[in-house]
Design a protein around this motif. Structure first.
Motif, PDB file in Angstrom:
ATOM      1  N   GLY A  46       0.829  -1.192   0.000  1.00  0.00           N
ATOM      2  CA  GLY A  46       0.000   0.000   0.000  1.00  0.00           C
ATOM      3  C   GLY A  46       0.859   1.236   0.000  1.00  0.00           C
ATOM      4  O   GLY A  46       2.030   1.202  -0.394  1.00  0.00           O
ATOM      5  N   SER A  47       0.305   2.347   0.452  1.00  0.00           N
ATOM      6  CA  SER A  47       1.080   3.581   0.519  1.00  0.00           C
ATOM      7  C   SER A  47       2.058   3.502   1.678  1.00  0.00           C
ATOM      8  O   SER A  47       1.827   2.769   2.647  1.00  0.00           O
ATOM      9  N   ALA A  52      -4.323   0.937   2.250  1.00  0.00           N
ATOM     10  CA  ALA A  52      -4.872   1.937   1.330  1.00  0.00           C
ATOM     11  C   ALA A  52      -3.808   2.485   0.373  1.00  0.00           C
ATOM     12  O   ALA A  52      -2.688   2.785   0.771  1.00  0.00           O
ATOM     13  N   ASP A  53      -4.196   2.598  -0.882  1.00  0.00           N
ATOM     14  CA  ASP A  53      -3.398   3.257  -1.913  1.00  0.00           C
ATOM     15  C   ASP A  53      -4.279   3.457  -3.138  1.00  0.00           C
ATOM     16  O   ASP A  53      -5.128   2.606  -3.434  1.00  0.00           O
ATOM     17  N   GLN A  54      -4.073   4.558  -3.851  1.00  0.00           N
ATOM     18  CA  GLN A  54      -4.889   4.842  -5.028  1.00  0.00           C
ATOM     19  C   GLN A  54      -4.690   3.810  -6.133  1.00  0.00           C
ATOM     20  O   GLN A  54      -5.530   3.682  -7.025  1.00  0.00           O
ATOM     21  N   TYR A  55      -3.611   3.061  -6.067  1.00  0.00           N
ATOM     22  CA  TYR A  55      -3.338   2.055  -7.101  1.00  0.00           C
ATOM     23  C   TYR A  55      -4.391   0.953  -7.093  1.00  0.00           C
ATOM     24  O   TYR A  55      -4.740   0.411  -8.151  1.00  0.00           O
ATOM     25  N   TRP A  56      -4.899   0.618  -5.915  1.00  0.00           N
ATOM     26  CA  TRP A  56      -5.787  -0.536  -5.811  1.00  0.00           C
ATOM     27  C   TRP A  56      -7.167  -0.217  -6.384  1.00  0.00           C
ATOM     28  O   TRP A  56      -7.815   0.729  -5.997  1.00  0.00           O
ATOM     29  N   THR A  57      -7.559  -1.056  -7.330  1.00  0.00           N
ATOM     30  CA  THR A  57      -8.898  -1.014  -7.910  1.00  0.00           C
ATOM     31  C   THR A  57      -9.500  -2.406  -7.794  1.00  0.00           C
ATOM     32  O   THR A  57      -8.779  -3.383  -7.546  1.00  0.00           O
ATOM     33  N   THR A 103       5.357  -0.862  -2.406  1.00  0.00           N
ATOM     34  CA  THR A 103       4.685   0.420  -2.572  1.00  0.00           C
ATOM     35  C   THR A 103       4.574   0.731  -4.064  1.00  0.00           C
ATOM     36  O   THR A 103       5.142   0.026  -4.905  1.00  0.00           O
ATOM     37  N   PHE A 104       3.852   1.780  -4.389  1.00  0.00           N
ATOM     38  CA  PHE A 104       3.630   2.123  -5.797  1.00  0.00           C
ATOM     39  C   PHE A 104       4.944   2.444  -6.507  1.00  0.00           C
ATOM     40  O   PHE A 104       5.162   2.045  -7.654  1.00  0.00           O
ATOM     41  N   THR A 162       0.244   4.157   5.138  1.00  0.00           N
ATOM     42  CA  THR A 162      -0.616   3.103   5.681  1.00  0.00           C
ATOM     43  C   THR A 162       0.184   1.855   6.038  1.00  0.00           C
ATOM     44  O   THR A 162      -0.149   1.157   6.990  1.00  0.00           O
TER      45      THR A 162
END
Length: 508
Positions: free
Chosen positions: A184-185, A252-257, A211-212, A188
């Motif tokens: 994740g980020s 949590a991270d914006q990458y995860w869909t 991480t991303f 987090t």
């Protein structure tokens, strides 16, 4: 009418067989294949300690069951050779416990879930014994249903607790931990690492992270709080398949869909790793949180906290009846403490203080006096030495505390008179810490939610460090109790309070 463009197939000839294992996996961004075609990934196998712990659990359950039933058979039936009640009860217990997953490695040591499965197992066993009695016309089976099976449970639950304490002590030393990959980020992941370190009894140890960017919080950082960052999020499945991790924690991270999480779950099949996803919308757990499928989508249903209703009535009855019983049993101790305080400095025995209760209503809280009679005046000269968190005033070596008071505070005996507040309905046995009026004047809007329920004689703050907690941690625990309250949570807190009080940790 427009014709279909879908090609037609001849039904007489079946379509060719497709070997899914032969399909090559897509190459990663560095050009290396994830795994060789047809080669199964290395599977994360249970550690030797897990097998030993499970064997101890099963062995102790079997021993307790046989011992209690043997004693019961001797007392009830005098070991009559023709009586099959004992053998039927043994069979019912040994069938019900594994069927109820009470011996499953996934629940052993896992919070309240282990106790819930154990309880379901014994309830199922009692039902089977009762059905067996009806089926074979043995109507005298009632004593085995209502006495013997509950007796086995009464011994089994403490035994499970003792085994878990042994496991927790080993985990506190860094043993018997499950290797975790966090993804994740950096923020987090750092939060997850901090929680696993502070709550080692959960049994997680974050050994690697993704991480991303493939870095930590800083661009050139290769670790997060001492945990190495081994790669990017799009490489996660490859590292999981290589590393033998038991848990993959998705933070949590914006990458995860949804698509990427689904693909990750597919890629992890056969690795033996369990994927857990942290819901990041809110910190809600317990009975308020349920997962349901709607329109083919997994949805988290979050129900509103219940501040009224049948369960609250049960809590009210247990509070008042339980506190009245405790006052009766502890009355000799109360007299001894009162005499010791009086002989110490001839001052008043009871200290009265205004506190804020449910819905902001104030009440007079009772405590045994542990300080000198002019403690409030002396406090003004000690303000600069305050060690308390937030608006609280605390000192580890407070010169105002008397010799008797120091002993009472260490074992929380000064709080016993609050049982009178519970009997009167102003407090509860379990709840948030009762705040002072000056504290509530500084509350943020979210902190005021702790006033939605009655304050408690004990609570999550009592079993989680007491005065050693920071102000933010104290508020977080109180809000967690308000949001996730249940009767089971109250029982767990009461169970842990005795150990916390006897240890004296965080009390000053």
């Amino acid at each position: 009418m427009e014709e279909s463009v879908r090609p037609s197939y001849t039904v007489s000839k079946p379509p060719p067989h497709i070997d899914l294992q032969a399909i090559p996996r897509p190459a990663q961004r560095d050009g290396k294949p994830a795994e060789a075609a047809g080669t199964p990934p290395p599977k994360a196998l249970p550690a030797a300690w897990e097998a030993r712990y499970r064997a101890w659990v099963i062995g102790s359950d079997v021993f307790i069951t046989l011992l209690v039933i043997a004693i019961s058979a001797f007392v009830i039936d005098r070991v009559a050779p023709h009586d099959m009640h004992a053998f039927g009860t043994i069979l019912a217990v040994f069938v019900s416990l594994p069927v109820s997953r009470a011996w499953s490695p996934r629940v052993l040591g896992e919070g309240a879930e282990e106790y819930r499965t154990l309880g379901r197992g014994f309830i199922t066993a009692a039902v089977l014994v009762a059905l067996g009695g009806l089926l074979f016309g043995a109507l005298e089976v009632q004593v085995w249903v209502f006495v013997v099976v509950p007796a086995i449970a009464l011994v089994a639950f403490p035994q499970r607790y003792l085994l878990r304490q042994v496991l927790h002590r080993k985990r506190a030393k860094g043993l018997c931990l499950l290797p975790v990959m966090a993804a994740g980020s950096p923020e987090t992941v750092a939060d997850l690492i901090a929680r696993t370190k502070s709550e080692a009894h959960v049994g997680w140890r974050v050994e690697a992270a993704c991480t991303f960017t493939g870095h930590g919080a800083e661009r050139d950082s290769g670790e997060i709080d001492g945990v190495p960052v081994v790669g990017r999020l799009d490489e996660l499945s490859r590292y999981v398949r290589r590393g033998g991790y038991r848990v993959v924690a998705i933070t949590a991270d914006q990458y995860w869909t949804p698509k990427r999480l689904q693909r990750l779950a597919w890629d992890m099949e056969g690795t033996g790793a369990e994927m857990v996803v942290a819901p990041v919308l809110m910190e809600v757990a317990g009975p308020r949180l349920n997962v349901t499928g709607v329109l083919g989508m997994p949805l988290l249903r979050v129900t509103a906290p219940m501040f009224t209703g049948g369960r609250r009535v049960v809590k009210e009855i247990v509070d008042r009846a339980g506190s009245a019983l405790l006052l009766t049993l502890l009355s000799p101790l109360l007299l001894v403490i009162a005499l010791a305080i009086k002989l110490n400095d001839r001052g008043p025995v009871i200290y009265r203080q205004r506190r804020v209760g449910r819905d902001g209503a104030t009440f007079t809280m009772l405590k045994f006096r542990t300080m000198v009679t002019n403690a409030d005046e002396i406090r003004k000269t000690l303000e600069q030495e305050n060690e308390g968190a937030g608006p609280l005033f605390k000192m580890k070596r407070d010169p105002r505390i008397t010799r008797v008071g120091g002993f009472l505070r260490r074992y929380s005996l000064d709080e016993v008179p609050q049982l009178f507040n519970v009997v009167s309905g102003k407090m509860s046995l379990v709840g948030p810490r009762p705040p002072l009026p000056e504290e509530t004047a500084q509350y943020a809007p979210d902190a005021r939610r702790r006033l939605l329920v009655k304050p408690g004689l004990t609570g999550l703050w009592q079993v989680s460090g007491r005065s050693d907690l920071t102000w933010a941690e104290s508020i977080r625990l109180d809000l967690r109790y308000v949001e996730d309250w249940s009767l089971a949570l109250d029982l767990v807190i009461l169970w842990k309070t005795f150990r916390a009080v006897m240890g004296g940790q965080g009390a000053y």
